[in-house]
Scaffold this active site. Structure first.
Site, PDB file in Angstrom:
ATOM      1  N   LEU A  30       0.813  -1.167  -0.103  1.00 43.33           N
ATOM      2  CA  LEU A  30      -0.089   0.118  -0.115  1.00 43.33           C
ATOM      3  C   LEU A  30       0.891   1.345   0.107  1.00 43.33           C
ATOM      4  O   LEU A  30       2.058   1.246   0.385  1.00 43.33           O
ATOM      5  CB  LEU A  30      -0.782   0.128   1.188  1.00 43.33           C
ATOM      6  CG  LEU A  30      -1.761  -1.508   1.327  1.00 43.33           C
ATOM      7  CD1 LEU A  30      -2.601  -1.089   2.633  1.00 43.33           C
ATOM      8  CD2 LEU A  30      -2.698  -1.194   0.278  1.00 43.33           C
ATOM      9  N   ASP A  31       0.241   2.428  -0.369  1.00 43.23           N
ATOM     10  CA  ASP A  31       1.183   3.751  -0.315  1.00 43.23           C
ATOM     11  C   ASP A  31       0.832   4.534   0.703  1.00 43.23           C
ATOM     12  O   ASP A  31      -0.370   3.990   1.738  1.00 43.23           O
ATOM     13  CB  ASP A  31       1.093   4.377  -1.561  1.00 43.23           C
ATOM     14  CG  ASP A  31      -0.343   4.672  -2.168  1.00 43.23           C
ATOM     15  OD1 ASP A  31      -1.202   4.727  -1.284  1.00 43.23           O
ATOM     16  OD2 ASP A  31      -0.585   5.107  -3.118  1.00 43.23           O
ATOM     17  N   SER A  32       1.262   5.712   1.026  1.00 41.61           N
ATOM     18  CA  SER A  32       0.799   6.519   2.129  1.00 41.61           C
ATOM     19  C   SER A  32      -0.812   6.828   2.152  1.00 41.61           C
ATOM     20  O   SER A  32      -1.516   6.924   3.207  1.00 41.61           O
ATOM     21  CB  SER A  32       1.653   7.616   2.257  1.00 41.61           C
ATOM     22  OG  SER A  32       1.753   8.459   1.088  1.00 41.61           O
TER      23      SER A  32
END
Lengths: 90, 126
Positions: free
Chosen positions: B81-83
């Site tokens: 996942l990204d931020s």
């Protein structure tokens, strides 16, 4: 204006999502959430400071719009809930 | 005058009786009974319940592969996942447990066990 830091940008996203929760109408609530996340995803690869700053300023302006509109729409809340949130009410 | 005195005498007896009776019937409020007013800790969530609900919130995220979710995964390293997804998950946890997580704390939550730890130690989680 200096470019916002990473945590400032994430904090703007959080504020937008928090404001989105306050809309009474399911469709507007979900749209605002989706729009905030899509906007951030769209601009995730921006690298030059001026365009980052302008995207951030744009997001701030949208946050003000969302806050104002959630207050205005709360005066005209829908009388019937959307079928999509029917399972949450009981 | 005699009538008034008679009426007063009749009125006073039941009132005193009620006051006494009520005092006897009331349970002692502060003396070690099972009733603890203004206490939020009696219905505190168990660790297992917190883990289960945190994991189910994470599994519901559209980008997460539900089979990979376990209590010790890292959002960005293990789940890819990204931020922005992390912010989304933390907001979903807020809604699930009816919390308000301040930005400073929310920035630090980047893995499953940190999220579980935070929710479990939060006095208002429900």
């Amino acid at each position: 204006m200096a470019a916002p830091t990473r945590s400032e940008a994430l904090s703007l996203l959080r504020s937008l999502l928090r404001t989105a929760r306050h809309f009474c109408d399911y469709n507007i609530r979900e749209y605002t959430k989706r729009r905030a996340l899509d906007g951030f995803r769209h601009n995730r690869n921006l690298s030059d400071p001026p365009s980052i700053s302008s995207a951030y300023a744009d997001g701030k302006a949208q946050l003000e719009v969302a806050k104002r509109q959630s207050a205005v729409y709360s005066l005209y809340a829908p009388k019937v809930k959307s079928i999509m949130e029917a399972h949450r009410t009981n | 005058m005699a009538l008034r005195a008679a009426v007063l005498r009749h009125l006073r007896v039941p009132v005193q009786f009620f006051a006494l009776a009520r005092r006897e019937c009331q349970p002692p409020l502060c003396s070690g009974g099972s009733l603890r007013l203004f206490s939020s800790h009696d219905d505190h969530l168990t660790k297992d319940e917190v883990i289960e609900r945190v994991l189910s919130v994470i599994r519901c995220h559209p980008k997460v592969d539900p089979s990979k979710v376990s209590p010790d995964v890292h959002f960005q390293k293990d789940l890819g996942l990204d931020s922005l997804d992390t912010v989304e998950i933390v907001m979903a946890l807020e809604e699930e447990f009816k919390l308000e997580i301040p930005d400073k704390e929310a920035d630090k939550i980047d893995s499953c066990d940190l999220a579980i730890e935070y929710v479990y130690n939060h006095p208002m989680a429900s």
